[in-house]
Design a protein around this motif. Structure first.
Motif, PDB file in Angstrom:
ATOM      1  N   GLU A   1      34.566  49.325   6.214  1.00  0.00           N
ATOM      2  CA  GLU A   1      34.458  50.315   7.202  1.00  0.00           C
ATOM      3  C   GLU A   1      32.756  50.780   7.303  1.00  0.00           C
ATOM      4  N   ALA A   2      32.205  51.018   6.155  1.00  0.00           N
ATOM      5  CA  ALA A   2      30.830  51.544   5.873  1.00  0.00           C
ATOM      6  C   ALA A   2      29.489  50.487   6.209  1.00  0.00           C
ATOM      7  N   TYR A   3      30.075  49.281   5.837  1.00  0.00           N
ATOM      8  CA  TYR A   3      28.956  48.329   5.629  1.00  0.00           C
ATOM      9  C   TYR A   3      29.089  47.021   6.812  1.00  0.00           C
ATOM     10  N   GLN A   4      30.479  46.742   6.958  1.00  0.00           N
ATOM     11  CA  GLN A   4      30.929  45.736   7.795  1.00  0.00           C
ATOM     12  C   GLN A   4      30.156  44.278   7.468  1.00  0.00           C
ATOM     13  N   PRO A   5      30.558  44.011   6.170  1.00  0.00           N
ATOM     14  CA  PRO A   5      30.015  42.800   5.518  1.00  0.00           C
ATOM     15  C   PRO A   5      30.425  41.570   6.395  1.00  0.00           C
ATOM     16  N   HIS A   6      29.774  40.765   6.834  1.00  0.00           N
ATOM     17  CA  HIS A   6      29.786  39.394   7.471  1.00  0.00           C
ATOM     18  C   HIS A   6      28.866  38.409   6.801  1.00  0.00           C
ATOM     19  N   TYR A   7      29.085  37.690   6.004  1.00  0.00           N
ATOM     20  CA  TYR A   7      28.243  36.617   5.205  1.00  0.00           C
ATOM     21  C   TYR A   7      29.045  35.496   4.587  1.00  0.00           C
TER      22      TYR A   7
ATOM     23  N   VAL B   1      16.451  41.334   8.470  1.00  0.00           N
ATOM     24  CA  VAL B   1      17.858  40.880   7.914  1.00  0.00           C
ATOM     25  C   VAL B   1      17.430  40.143   6.859  1.00  0.00           C
ATOM     26  N   SER B   2      18.142  39.806   5.597  1.00  0.00           N
ATOM     27  CA  SER B   2      17.550  39.103   4.820  1.00  0.00           C
ATOM     28  C   SER B   2      19.153  38.501   3.946  1.00  0.00           C
ATOM     29  N   ALA B   3      18.657  37.516   3.212  1.00  0.00           N
ATOM     30  CA  ALA B   3      19.829  37.293   2.268  1.00  0.00           C
ATOM     31  C   ALA B   3      19.761  38.138   0.832  1.00  0.00           C
ATOM     32  N   GLU B   4      20.854  38.268   0.404  1.00  0.00           N
ATOM     33  CA  GLU B   4      21.011  39.185  -0.698  1.00  0.00           C
ATOM     34  C   GLU B   4      21.350  38.335  -2.013  1.00  0.00           C
TER      35      GLU B   4
ATOM     36  N   GLU C   1      21.138  34.252  -9.930  1.00  0.00           N
ATOM     37  CA  GLU C   1      19.917  33.350  -9.919  1.00  0.00           C
ATOM     38  C   GLU C   1      19.904  32.335  -9.040  1.00  0.00           C
ATOM     39  N   SER C   2      21.194  31.836  -8.613  1.00  0.00           N
ATOM     40  CA  SER C   2      21.117  30.604  -7.839  1.00  0.00           C
ATOM     41  C   SER C   2      22.066  30.872  -6.485  1.00  0.00           C
ATOM     42  N   LEU C   3      22.713  32.220  -6.333  1.00  0.00           N
ATOM     43  CA  LEU C   3      23.364  32.378  -5.088  1.00  0.00           C
ATOM     44  C   LEU C   3      22.843  33.661  -4.613  1.00  0.00           C
ATOM     45  N   CYS C   4      23.332  33.728  -3.203  1.00  0.00           N
ATOM     46  CA  CYS C   4      22.850  34.592  -2.327  1.00  0.00           C
ATOM     47  C   CYS C   4      23.897  34.918  -1.145  1.00  0.00           C
ATOM     48  N   ARG C   5      24.186  36.252  -0.716  1.00  0.00           N
ATOM     49  CA  ARG C   5      25.018  36.327   0.477  1.00  0.00           C
ATOM     50  C   ARG C   5      24.096  36.360   1.691  1.00  0.00           C
ATOM     51  N   PHE C   6      24.121  35.197   2.630  1.00  0.00           N
ATOM     52  CA  PHE C   6      23.478  34.906   3.702  1.00  0.00           C
ATOM     53  C   PHE C   6      24.321  35.573   4.928  1.00  0.00           C
ATOM     54  N   PRO C   7      23.891  36.658   5.462  1.00  0.00           N
ATOM     55  CA  PRO C   7      24.489  37.344   6.671  1.00  0.00           C
ATOM     56  C   PRO C   7      24.525  36.562   7.898  1.00  0.00           C
ATOM     57  N   LEU C   8      25.852  36.771   8.769  1.00  0.00           N
ATOM     58  CA  LEU C   8      26.048  35.896   9.592  1.00  0.00           C
ATOM     59  C   LEU C   8      24.935  36.088  10.950  1.00  0.00           C
ATOM     60  N   SER C   9      24.792  37.623  10.877  1.00  0.00           N
ATOM     61  CA  SER C   9      23.569  38.153  11.761  1.00  0.00           C
ATOM     62  C   SER C   9      22.414  37.490  11.902  1.00  0.00           C
ATOM     63  N   ILE C  10      22.129  36.674  10.908  1.00  0.00           N
ATOM     64  CA  ILE C  10      20.715  35.752  11.084  1.00  0.00           C
ATOM     65  C   ILE C  10      20.765  34.735  12.032  1.00  0.00           C
ATOM     66  N   CYS C  11      22.197  34.068  12.238  1.00  0.00           N
ATOM     67  CA  CYS C  11      22.512  33.105  12.947  1.00  0.00           C
ATOM     68  C   CYS C  11      22.401  33.570  14.369  1.00  0.00           C
ATOM     69  N   GLY C  12      21.415  32.691  15.185  1.00  0.00           N
ATOM     70  CA  GLY C  12      21.150  33.191  16.534  1.00  0.00           C
ATOM     71  C   GLY C  12      21.905  32.229  17.520  1.00  0.00           C
ATOM     72  N   SER C  13      22.607  31.166  16.997  1.00  0.00           N
ATOM     73  CA  SER C  13      23.187  30.208  17.791  1.00  0.00           C
ATOM     74  C   SER C  13      24.473  29.469  17.202  1.00  0.00           C
TER      75      SER C  13
ATOM     76  N   ASP D   1      24.290  42.931  19.430  1.00  0.00           N
ATOM     77  CA  ASP D   1      23.095  43.464  19.136  1.00  0.00           C
ATOM     78  C   ASP D   1      22.799  43.104  17.527  1.00  0.00           C
ATOM     79  N   ASN D   2      23.841  42.563  16.763  1.00  0.00           N
ATOM     80  CA  ASN D   2      23.903  42.410  15.194  1.00  0.00           C
ATOM     81  C   ASN D   2      23.301  40.945  15.188  1.00  0.00           C
ATOM     82  N   ILE D   3      23.400  40.086  16.243  1.00  0.00           N
ATOM     83  CA  ILE D   3      22.757  38.735  16.205  1.00  0.00           C
ATOM     84  C   ILE D   3      21.519  38.532  16.229  1.00  0.00           C
ATOM     85  N   ALA D   4      20.804  38.467  15.177  1.00  0.00           N
ATOM     86  CA  ALA D   4      19.284  38.465  15.059  1.00  0.00           C
ATOM     87  C   ALA D   4      18.663  37.016  15.607  1.00  0.00           C
TER      88      ALA D   4
END
Length: 238
Positions: free
Chosen positions: A152-158, A70-73, A77-89, A59-62
């Motif tokens: 534990e609190a945020y389960q980061p996957h990016y 769900v969005s990149a953080e 200025e040039s870099l972001c954390r792109f969440p794995l949960s955005i990927c659907g395939s 249910d985390n795979i958007a």
């Protein structure tokens, strides 16, 4: 308007109030050096990413084409954390791996830049930050993981990627899918003057094996542009 690193820090602290000193250090490190230290083998990086994605709760795979909040953080200025949960395939994950490796090859930083960001973190008066930073400096500023509390609190996957790749991810994915067919593909980019056609085609040309043909060179050669001006729509064929 450009966003300062201090603004980025405050945004992350607001979103992740349980951040520990090492999480701030990691943010500063990523902002300065990007993901270069994480990539030694592109194929291995892709395999690790696929396995991590498969382990996510379903249910985390958007899915990039679904409307989920769900969005990149931004980390710089040039870099972001792109969440794995955005990927659907798996194909989207493979594209993300490609963008991740490309970012690692393109981005670099300096110790002076990192220390400048650490100075800005002092303005937040984080408990234990000064002591942690001093110990980290003695070790030579090695890459750090997120803290146990943060995990534990945020389960980061990016993965860290260039922000420009994140902005155009849906378009890049469609081109990536075309290339997987192994057949010749033609992509047309249409738009008014100044709409970003050349910029986007430059990204595509950097990421994928292709030839770029600017239609301007056919209907309005370079030598005539100063006389005629830009009054027409243009297109780029890839």
């Amino acid at each position: 308007m450009k966003k300062s690193f201090l603004q980025t820090l405050n945004e992350h602290l607001k979103r992740y109030p349980l951040m520990e000193p090492q999480d701030f250090g990691k943010l500063a490190f990523q902002s300065e050096f990007g993901p270069e230290h994480m990539v030694s083998d592109g194929q291995q990086a892709e395999s690790f990413l696929i396995e991590e994605w498969k382990a996510l709760p379903i249910d985390n795979i958007a899915g990039i084409l679904q409307e989920k909040q769900v969005s990149a953080e931004q980390v710089s200025e040039s870099l972001c954390r792109f969440p794995l949960s955005i990927c659907g395939s798996v194909d989207e994950v493979k594209l993300l791996a490609h963008l991740f490796v490309s970012t690692a090859q393109e981005h670099g930083g300096t110790v002076e830049g990192l220390e400048g960001k650490l100075e800005q973190i002092k303005n937040l008066h984080i408990s234990g930050m000064e002591e942690w930073t001093a110990a980290w400096k003695q070790e030579g500023y090695p890459p750090v993981h997120h803290s146990r509390i943060y995990k534990e609190a945020y389960q980061p996957h990016y993965r860290l990627i260039q922000r420009q790749y994140s902005d155009y991810f849906p378009v890049l994915f469609e081109i990536y899918r075309l290339l997987q067919r192994k057949d010749p593909a033609v992509v047309a980019i249409d738009g008014r003057c100044g709409s970003g056609k050349t910029y986007l085609s430059g990204l595509i040309g950097k990421l994928f094996p292709c030839n770029i043909c600017h239609m301007d060179d056919f209907y309005l050669p370079l030598g005539q542009r100063k006389k005629t001006g830009w009054r027409f729509r243009a297109a780029i064929w890839i």
